[in-house]
Design an enzyme around this catalytic site. Structure first.
Site, mmCIF file in Angstrom:
data_model
loop_
_atom_site.group_PDB
_atom_site.id
_atom_site.type_symbol
_atom_site.label_atom_id
_atom_site.label_comp_id
_atom_site.label_asym_id
_atom_site.label_seq_id
_atom_site.Cartn_x
_atom_site.Cartn_y
_atom_site.Cartn_z
ATOM 1 N N GLY A 46 14.511 18.539 -59.394
ATOM 2 C CA GLY A 46 14.007 17.548 -59.994
ATOM 3 C C GLY A 46 12.825 17.204 -60.648
ATOM 4 O O GLY A 46 12.304 17.915 -59.435
ATOM 5 N N GLN A 51 4.853 13.995 -62.197
ATOM 6 C CA GLN A 51 4.510 14.705 -60.949
ATOM 7 C C GLN A 51 3.840 16.261 -62.167
ATOM 8 O O GLN A 51 3.000 17.296 -61.069
ATOM 9 C CB GLN A 51 5.831 16.026 -60.127
ATOM 10 N N CYS A 99 11.136 18.018 -51.507
ATOM 11 C CA CYS A 99 9.478 17.822 -53.059
ATOM 12 C C CYS A 99 8.306 18.352 -53.383
ATOM 13 O O CYS A 99 8.073 18.519 -52.454
ATOM 14 C CB CYS A 99 8.927 15.939 -52.651
ATOM 15 N N LEU A 100 9.491 18.754 -54.584
ATOM 16 C CA LEU A 100 7.988 20.015 -55.074
ATOM 17 C C LEU A 100 6.424 19.174 -54.774
ATOM 18 O O LEU A 100 5.449 20.102 -54.623
ATOM 19 C CB LEU A 100 7.926 20.399 -56.748
ATOM 20 N N HIS A 141 15.790 9.355 -56.024
ATOM 21 C CA HIS A 141 14.367 10.557 -55.669
ATOM 22 C C HIS A 141 13.928 10.601 -56.892
ATOM 23 O O HIS A 141 12.141 9.808 -56.782
ATOM 24 C CB HIS A 141 14.542 11.524 -55.094
ATOM 25 N N GLU A 142 13.868 10.140 -57.758
ATOM 26 C CA GLU A 142 12.846 10.798 -58.853
ATOM 27 C C GLU A 142 11.884 9.409 -59.411
ATOM 28 O O GLU A 142 11.503 9.743 -60.002
ATOM 29 C CB GLU A 142 13.506 11.668 -60.318
ATOM 30 N N HIS A 145 9.404 7.931 -57.850
ATOM 31 C CA HIS A 145 8.362 8.536 -58.088
ATOM 32 C C HIS A 145 8.013 7.691 -59.540
ATOM 33 O O HIS A 145 6.926 8.036 -59.209
ATOM 34 C CB HIS A 145 8.306 10.122 -58.901
HETATM 35 ZN ZN LIG Z 1 9.671 14.753 -55.101
#
Ligand SMILES: [Zn+2]
Length: 184
Positions: A46, A51, A99-100, A141-142, A145
Site C-alpha cells: 500500500g 509518501q 511501512c515503506l 494504515h494508508e 497517512h
Molecule cells: Zn505506511
C-alpha cells in the site's frame, strides 16, 4: 513514473493531506500511476500520496505482495480518492504492520476490526465498501497517512521506546532501502 519514497522524519508525512479535486482528472490519473509504479518497485502492499511527497487524500492498496501470508488478498487492489470512514466496529484486532516510509520496523498495532468506507475510485465513481481482516488493516494504515499519522504512533509506549533509536536513524537517512528513498 517511479518516485522516491519519503521516510520517517519528512514533514509531508506529518501533514493533514488536502482533499483531492475530482475535476482535476489528468492530474489525479498521473498521481495514481506514480503511486502504482512506485509501489510495484518497492514491493509493498500500500502507498499513500504523502509518501511520494504529494499532500493529497489519495491512496492505493495491493494485496498481491501479501498473498503468501494471507491467500485471500490475491487480486485485492483498490485506488481510493478522498476516502472517509463511515462506520467502524467497536471490536479491535491486532496485526503486525510495516511501512515503506519506516523501513525495517515492524510492530503490532491495534485498530478496529471492520470499517465501512466511502471513496471515489480511479474512474471517479463514488463507492461505499466494507473491509475486514487484513484488507481492512491495509486500508486503515494508508488512511492514517492522510492524517499525518504513522503506525509507529499507535504502538504501546514501551514498544515505541524500543524502536526509538531506529526511528532516529531513519530520520537521519541512516537506513538501507531496496528502493529510492529520501528524508525531507
Ligand atoms: Zn505506511
Amino acid at each position: 513514473m517511479i518516485q522516491p519514497i519519503y521516510l520517517y522524519g519528512s514533514e509531508v508525512l506529518r501533514e493533514k493531506a488536502a482533499p483531492a479535486d475530482l475535476s482535476k482528472k489528468e492530474e489525479l490519473a498521473k498521481l495514481i500511476e506514480d503511486l502504482r509504479d512506485t509501489l510495484k518497485r518497492s514491493e509493498g502492499c500500500g502507498l499513500a500520496a504523502p509518501q511520494i511527497g504529494v499532500s493529497l487524500r489519495v491512496l492505493i492498496v495491493d494485496g498481491d505482495e501479501m498473498e503468501e501470508v494471507y491467500p485471500y488478498l490475491k487480486g485485492f487492489k483498490r485506488v481510493m480518492i478522498n476516502p472517509e470512514v463511515l462506520e467502524e466496529s467497536a471490536s479491535l484486532c491486532e496485526y503486525e504492520e510495516g511501512c515503506l516510509s519506516v523501513p525495517g520496523v515492524y510492530c503490532t498495532v491495534r485498530r478496529p476490526e471492520r470499517i465501512k468506507v466511502r471513496y471515489w475510485d480511479e474512474t471517479f465513481t463514488e463507492r461505499e465498501e466494507e473491509f475486514d481482516k487484513f484488507a481492512c488493516r491495509m486500508v486503515q494504515h494508508e488512511m492514517s497517512h492522510l492524517d499525518g499519522v504513522l503506525f509507529t504512533d499507535l504502538v504501546a509506549p514501551i514498544r515505541r521506546k524500543m524502536i526509538s533509536k531506529k526511528l532516529i536513524n531513519i530520520s537521519h537517512g541512516k537506513v538501507a532501502t531496496r528502493y529510492n528513498a529520501k528524508v525531507k
